[in-house]
Write a protein that holds these residues in place. Structure first.
Motif, PDB file in Angstrom:
ATOM      1  N   ILE A   1       0.806  -1.216   0.000  1.00  0.00           N
ATOM      2  CA  ILE A   1       0.000   0.000   0.000  1.00  0.00           C
ATOM      3  C   ILE A   1       0.839   1.265   0.000  1.00  0.00           C
TER       4      ILE A   1
ATOM      5  N   TRP B   1       3.062   3.901  -1.667  1.00  0.00           N
ATOM      6  CA  TRP B   1       3.076   4.230  -3.082  1.00  0.00           C
ATOM      7  C   TRP B   1       4.410   3.885  -3.742  1.00  0.00           C
TER       8      TRP B   1
ATOM      9  N   ILE C   1      -0.663   6.646   0.083  1.00  0.00           N
ATOM     10  CA  ILE C   1      -1.218   5.305   0.145  1.00  0.00           C
ATOM     11  C   ILE C   1      -1.946   5.037  -1.169  1.00  0.00           C
TER      12      ILE C   1
ATOM     13  N   GLN D   1      -4.888   3.609  -2.937  1.00  0.00           N
ATOM     14  CA  GLN D   1      -6.234   3.235  -2.520  1.00  0.00           C
ATOM     15  C   GLN D   1      -6.655   1.891  -3.108  1.00  0.00           C
ATOM     16  N   GLU D   2      -6.252   1.641  -4.351  1.00  0.00           N
ATOM     17  CA  GLU D   2      -6.658   0.389  -5.004  1.00  0.00           C
ATOM     18  C   GLU D   2      -6.101  -0.809  -4.259  1.00  0.00           C
ATOM     19  N   SER D   3      -4.863  -0.704  -3.783  1.00  0.00           N
ATOM     20  CA  SER D   3      -4.276  -1.819  -3.038  1.00  0.00           C
ATOM     21  C   SER D   3      -4.974  -2.025  -1.716  1.00  0.00           C
ATOM     22  N   VAL D   4      -5.335  -0.925  -1.049  1.00  0.00           N
ATOM     23  CA  VAL D   4      -6.027  -1.040   0.230  1.00  0.00           C
ATOM     24  C   VAL D   4      -7.340  -1.788   0.042  1.00  0.00           C
ATOM     25  N   MET D   5      -8.076  -1.415  -1.024  1.00  0.00           N
ATOM     26  CA  MET D   5      -9.360  -2.068  -1.278  1.00  0.00           C
ATOM     27  C   MET D   5      -9.167  -3.538  -1.603  1.00  0.00           C
TER      28      MET D   5
ATOM     29  N   ARG E   1      -3.493  -0.832   6.703  1.00  0.00           N
ATOM     30  CA  ARG E   1      -3.265   0.452   7.327  1.00  0.00           C
ATOM     31  C   ARG E   1      -3.273   0.370   8.840  1.00  0.00           C
TER      32      ARG E   1
END
Lengths: 144, 118
Positions: free
Chosen positions: A79, A81, B12, B14-18, B88
């Motif tokens: 996550i 970047w 961060i 967002q696509e990876s978090v989802m 996270r």
């Protein structure tokens, strides 16, 4: 990897089904025995009297299925970047496949690919040189 | 450092978090139903049944950590038991699936209890 996880899950599922059937047979037997001896004593519950091997088989088969299911999940994506972008640069789209080898549908790709291929940033002298080299090579090939 | 400043320094994705949270919650719902089968077969009653659910859910989280998070996280220098490379908040990772899977667990638990116990 998908085959391994499916095999493990299926094997655990077999064990669990066997344990379920054994437990069912055990309680059927107990209730039958109690029904035939109902005139003598009344045994209200048959709970918590499963034999030990069925208990062990249930727990171990649950654990095996759990391992198979966890192995079958997709790999997680970083996550941060910079780590994510580095992974795209190094591995391209092979780093973002799901278990059967197809690329994930929500894979974005290099976020700067539009910037990196803009016409303003084309190196025209290098392309002219390459074209000239290619023509020369073609002439020498024809002359042979 | 405040969170907004941290996010500006290392943003961060967002696509990876989802993707990660969706994978984890799918797995936890599925395995909760599986644990219900096991509890029904064993014929567990009230407190011991929920205790089994807690124990096995924590075991699921430990297994996910060992098999999916630890190989790449440890090799990139993070301390052990640290999930910040993929998630996270560690609290969400270790305990987030409990409420999610409880309904499925109770469903299959009562189903198999009835089936096995006649």
């Amino acid at each position: 990897m998908a085959l391994l996880s499916k095999t493990i899950t299926a094997f655990g599922g077999l064990l669990l089904a066997h344990a379920c059937y054994s437990a069912r047979e055990h309680t059927t037997l107990l209730s039958l025995r109690a029904a035939t001896a109902a005139t003598l004593t009344s045994s209200p519950t048959v709970a918590a009297s499963l034999p030990l091997d069925i208990i062990i088989e249930t727990i171990i088969s649950t654990f095996i299925i759990l391992v198979g299911l966890v192995l079958g999940t997709r790999p997680l994506r970083p996550i941060e970047w910079r780590v994510w972008a580095g992974k795209i640069e190094r591995e391209g789209e092979e780093g973002f496949t799901d278990n059967s080898g197809a690329v994930d549908r929500d894979f974005v790709g290099n976020p700067f690919s539009l910037l990196e291929s803009r016409p303003n940033f084309v190196d025209i002298r290098k392309q002219r040189k390459e074209f000239a080299d290619w023509i020369q090579k073609g002439d020498s090939l024809q002359a042979q | 450092m405040s969170t907004e400043r941290e996010l500006q320094i290392s943003p961060i994705v967002q696509e990876s978090v989802m993707h990660n949270s969706r994978t984890l919650s799918n797995l936890q719902s599925l395995t909760a139903s599986l644990f219900g089968v096991s509890a029904g077969i064993l014929g567990l009653e009230s407190y011991s049944g929920f205790l089994l659910y807690l124990v096995f859910s924590l075991l699921t989280a430990v297994l996910v950590y060992l098999l999916r998070v630890a190989p790449t996280s440890l090799s990139s220098g993070k301390p052990p038991l640290d999930t910040s490379r993929y998630f996270r908040s560690p609290f969400d990772f270790w305990t987030g699936g409990l409420m999610n899977g409880l309904a499925g667990y109770i469903l299959t638990w009562t189903l198999f209890y009835g089936m096995v116990r006649a």
